[in-house]
Design a protein around this motif. Structure first.
Motif: not given
Length: 383
Positions: A114, A117-119, A197, A229, A233-234
């Protein structure tokens, strides 16, 4: 790897296979023989597991020997078609649910996803920061307890509170839909990653078989394929991250609860994970159920009740301790799948579940659903 040779004469393993020119069939494993026990009394796995006398019924059932375990295993490699005897997942009409963030160690990884942010490039720095603040303070905390609420207040004050910590140590478990009924894949099949992904991993889990009355009647193995990822992101993208073509594997068999195996064995299960890649990469992981934060029964109780019914029962993934932090290519990015990875999840009491990783767009499309099953059973005179 052979799924299971059933060395325990007291164990009762049931599953589903595809028989050429017949269709989906219920089977029992006796020694190394796979026996078709499909009947009007139990035409589906749903009907079988709903029986009050399920163990005695299966043990007394007469059926046709359709091959050895090795025979079915050989036919269950990627791309097995309708003209080959092969494993299906042991589910049919049941809902397929999953609980998340049920282990403290993997809960921290969800927080990292989280925060990143998926990075994946940001994962290592955030991991150090989060672990320096949280450390082992979450281990042993009973979700929803007074101690858990004290920890929540401290983390909120430090700006580290997360929706993942909310479901990890808060009173309410995270339970979501992992796959549609009939949408999972079985032993030997391809498991799918959504093409969007680039940061993902397997999740080795125990899966409970639960009746419409909320009674746990058995357990099996599952791979809750995870797109780190996308979910990172959410959390609102959970459906896209979790439920895609072939993104859920279950099997090979359900071991029914009896005097030799029950919930205590589930709570003490030790799962091994092995990933082997075409690039020579090997990863060994483990998940110990005795480190789960919530008891399996409490997760079942939060899933079914007066607030939510499952008339065909459900299969419930219990979450995983496995946290994929071993670097594969780039230092600090941790693990991610490559196409062709072979994933094997094993547990001494439940056997081994093996699948090969592909894109969800490369896996065979899901075409045999509930309507097709009903038509097939009707044509065979079983319903």
């Amino acid at each position: 790897m052979i799924p299971h040779s059933n060395p325990n004469p007291d164990a009762t393993f049931v599953g589903r296979v595809w028989r050429p020119n017949v269709g989906p069939c219920l089977v029992v494993l006796r020694a190394d023989q796979v026996i078709d026990i499909t009947s009007k009394d139990a035409p589906t796995m749903r009907d079988l597991l709903e029986r009050d006398d399920v163990v005695n019924f299966v043990r007394a059932a007469q059926g046709d020997v359709i091959g050895t375990l090795a025979d079915v295993t050989r036919g269950s490699v990627e791309g097995a078609g309708e003209d080959v005897l092969h494993f299906l997942p042991p589910t049919d009409l049941q809902a397929i649910k999953a609980s998340g963030v049920t282990f403290a160690e993997s809960m921290v990884e969800r927080v990292i996803e989280e925060q990143a942010a998926g990075n994946a490039d940001h994962a290592e720095a955030i991991r150090k920061k989060v672990k320096s603040s949280i450390g082992d303070s979450l281990s042993g905390i009973v979700p929803g307890s007074e101690k858990a609420m004290e920890v929540k207040a401290i983390l909120q004050a430090e700006g580290l509170w997360s929706q993942y910590l909310e479901v990890g140590i808060g009173p309410d478990a995270e339970v979501f839909t992992k796959s549609q009924p009939m949408g999972a894949v079985g032993w030997g099949a391809s498991v799918g990653l959504h093409p969007m992904s680039s940061w993902n991993n397997p999740e080795p889990e125990v899966v409970l078989a639960v009746t419409s009355a909320g009674k746990v009647v058995g357990a099996t193995l599952g791979n809750d394929v995870n797109l780190r990822d996308v979910e990172g992101r959410s959390a609102l993208l959970l459906g896209k991250a979790k439920d895609n073509n072939a993104s859920c594997s279950i099997g090979p068999f359900v071991r029914l609860f009896d005097d030799s195996f029950g919930m205590e064995d589930v709570q003490n299960a030790e799962l091994d994970l092995k990933i082997t890649g075409d690039d020579g990469f090997v990863l060994d992981g483990h998940s110990f159920m005795n480190k789960i934060s919530r008891t399996p029964q409490s997760i079942v109780d939060q899933t079914v009740g007066r607030h939510h019914q499952y008339p065909d029962g459900f299969f419930l993934f219990l979450g995983t301790l496995f946290a994929p932090v071993q670097d594969r290519d780039v230092k600090g990015q941790g693990f991610t799948h490559k196409l062709g990875d072979v994933v094997t999840i094993s547990e001494p009491n439940l056997g081994a579940l093996q699948n090969t990783v592909r894109l969800s767009t490369q896996c065979p499309p899901w075409t045999f659903g509930t309507a097709a099953l009903m038509r097939n059973l009707a044509a065979r005179g079983l319903i």
